[in-house]
Every structure is written in C-alpha cells, then in structure tokens.
Design an enzyme around this catalytic site. Structure first.
Site, PDB file in Angstrom:
ATOM      1  N   HIS A 140       0.827  -1.201   0.000  1.00 42.48           N
ATOM      2  CA  HIS A 140       0.000   0.000   0.000  1.00 42.48           C
ATOM      3  C   HIS A 140       0.861   1.249   0.000  1.00 42.48           C
ATOM      4  O   HIS A 140       2.095   1.178   0.075  1.00 42.48           O
ATOM      5  CB  HIS A 140      -0.949  -0.006   1.205  1.00 42.48           C
ATOM      6  CG  HIS A 140      -2.100  -0.948   1.051  1.00 42.48           C
ATOM      7  ND1 HIS A 140      -1.992  -2.295   1.333  1.00 42.48           N
ATOM      8  CD2 HIS A 140      -3.380  -0.759   0.630  1.00 42.48           C
ATOM      9  CE1 HIS A 140      -3.151  -2.887   1.093  1.00 42.48           C
ATOM     10  NE2 HIS A 140      -4.007  -1.977   0.672  1.00 42.48           N
ATOM     11  N   LYS A 190       0.371   4.569   4.857  1.00 42.99           N
ATOM     12  CA  LYS A 190      -0.537   3.630   5.520  1.00 42.99           C
ATOM     13  C   LYS A 190       0.221   2.895   6.618  1.00 42.99           C
ATOM     14  O   LYS A 190       1.177   2.161   6.349  1.00 42.99           O
ATOM     15  CB  LYS A 190      -1.121   2.633   4.518  1.00 42.99           C
ATOM     16  CG  LYS A 190      -2.154   1.674   5.128  1.00 42.99           C
ATOM     17  CD  LYS A 190      -2.750   0.764   4.057  1.00 42.99           C
ATOM     18  CE  LYS A 190      -3.721  -0.247   4.641  1.00 42.99           C
ATOM     19  NZ  LYS A 190      -4.931   0.394   5.196  1.00 42.99           N
TER      20      LYS A 190
END
Length: 272
Positions: A169, A173
């Site tokens: 990701h 994150k």
C-alpha cells in the site's frame, strides 16, 4: 430493474453516503451507469452543499443528483423528500446507526463498504437485515473477492501447499491491510505472518503465493484506481436488490457465477 408491463428499463434510485476520495470515485461510476440514478450524496461538511454531483465531477448526466450535508435532514426527512431504492455507504462506521432504522422501515436496500465495524454494529446490521437486504464488504472490489473465493477453492484442492500473503500500500498507511487480515482469516492463516510493503502511492496490491512441491501458483489483485470500488458497489447493489431480506457478503452473490455451463473443447470431448 425491469418493468414487466412496459418492458422498459426502470433505473434504480440510489443514495450515496460519503464523498471523500473514494466516495467521489464511486459517484463517478454510478453516474456513468445506465442502470442506476444517483439521486443524492451525503457528506459530513456543508462544503459543496446543494451542488450538482454530475456538474462537480464533470460527468455528463441528466440526473439531478445533489450534495447534502449530513445535518441538513433527519433520516426520516431525507427518505421522505428524496426517496431511493438503495443506499451505498462509503462514509463512517457510525453512519448506519443514524440512518439504518429509517432505511429499513422503507425496505431500502443497503450496501456498505465500511472497512471495519464494532461487533455491536455488525449485530445491529444483522437485526436490520430482517426487514431488508443488507450487504457488507470491507473491500467491495469484484477482483479481491474473486481472489478470496479462488484461494479457498485452491486450498480445498491442495491443503498441503505453503501459502504466503503479501500486501502493498501507499507509504503513509501505517496499519496492516484490513483486506489482508480478512484473506488470512478466510484461509486459516495467522495475520502475524502477513508481509507488508509500503512505497510511494500504491493504492493497494495483494498477492497470494501457493507453493506446491513442483509448481507455484500466484493469485494477484491490484487496485489501479478507486473507481474499482464503485464497480464493486454497483455490482453488489444490482445483485441483492431483488433478493430476500437478509445479511449478505460479496461471496454470497459471487458463488452463483461459479456455476458455469462450459462447453467441452474438441480435445476434451469423450472418445467415440
């Protein structure tokens, strides 16, 4: 939806909760669909209040979809003045606690893609589903849900394989992907063994590696754009709108598609 009397297509009326980055992408997909009318969008702030959704997003559409703030109407007033057949929720975990009762009184179908609910809210959703159709999917993309089903089938075929799960990701994150945790739970893996990669602006990539003794199978899903969530939400609402009341997940509506009628190829035809 189709009218049997007139044999013409009657568009499903849809309302959308949530208008952040993902909500805007979902709204764009809904506006481009010939099967639904996006009647309104509910967002937290009064910014853009009463603005036309198609105009704001630059999408050519004849619908009168309008942006409202969450405090402008009570749920009762909203559904009375602006009735819909279905709600798609990309807002927050507590939103359904506000609108859920009023929506189910009217038999409005609910598709929610909230990534995580407290257990008490899940039980509340199940109770509400006695009066309408509710589908909850933490990751509502068609691809990731197909991946999970395919992975379950493969593990059933070959339970002895080694399985590795990698999730990638965007750089900021912090937490482990909720989708990856769901995949690990589905396959009976420990979430502690999930490998995480954080780099650049990756929207989301999940890879499952099945290690056989003499071969390797990789199942990969990559979200290229947030509109993928809109495709999934549209697919979900179209598939549960005419179902019986109940609490559904994406697997429930995908499984019937696995019952394929496949015509044997020439090489697979039985010998005369």
């Amino acid at each position: 939806m189709w009218s049997r009397k007139t044999c013409v297509c009657v568009k499903m009326k849809v309302g959308l909760f949530g208008f952040g980055k993902t909500g805007k992408a979902v709204a764009t997909v809904l506006l481009q669909s010939h099967e639904v009318d996006l009647c309104w969008v509910i967002r937290k702030t009064t910014n853009l209040q009463h603005r036309s959704v198609p105009e704001f997003l630059g999408v050519k559409d004849n619908t009168q979809g309008v942006i409202f703030s969450k405090d402008e109407y009570t749920p009762e007033e909203l559904f009375e003045k602006h009735p819909v057949d279905a709600i798609i929720d990309f807002s927050s975990a507590d939103a359904v606690l506000n609108y859920g009762e009023e929506a189910t009184k009217r038999g409005i179908c609910i598709v929610t893609a909230i990534s995580a609910y407290p257990e008490t809210t899940i039980e509340h959703l199940k109770k509400l589903s006695e009066k309408t159709r509710i589908l909850w999917s933490p990751n509502i993309t068609i691809g990731i849900n197909f991946l999970m089903l395919a992975a379950k089938i493969l593990k059933t075929i070959a339970p002895y394989t080694d399985i590795e799960l990698i999730e990638e990701h965007f750089k900021d994150k912090k937490e482990v992907s909720g989708t990856a945790i769901k995949i690990s739970h589905t396959l009976g893996l420990s979430y502690k063994d999930i490998k995480s990669v954080r780099a650049g602006g990756i929207i989301g990539r999940h890879e499952l590696i099945f290690g056989f003794p003499y071969q390797t199978v990789r199942l990969i899903h990559e979200a290229i754009a947030r509109e993928a969530f809109g495709n999934g939400a549209l697919f979900a609402v179209k598939n549960i709108i005419n179902q019986k009341n109940g609490f559904y997940c994406m697997e429930d509506i995908l499984i019937p598609y696995f019952n394929l009628q496949i015509t044997p190829t020439e090489n697979s035809s039985p010998n005369p």
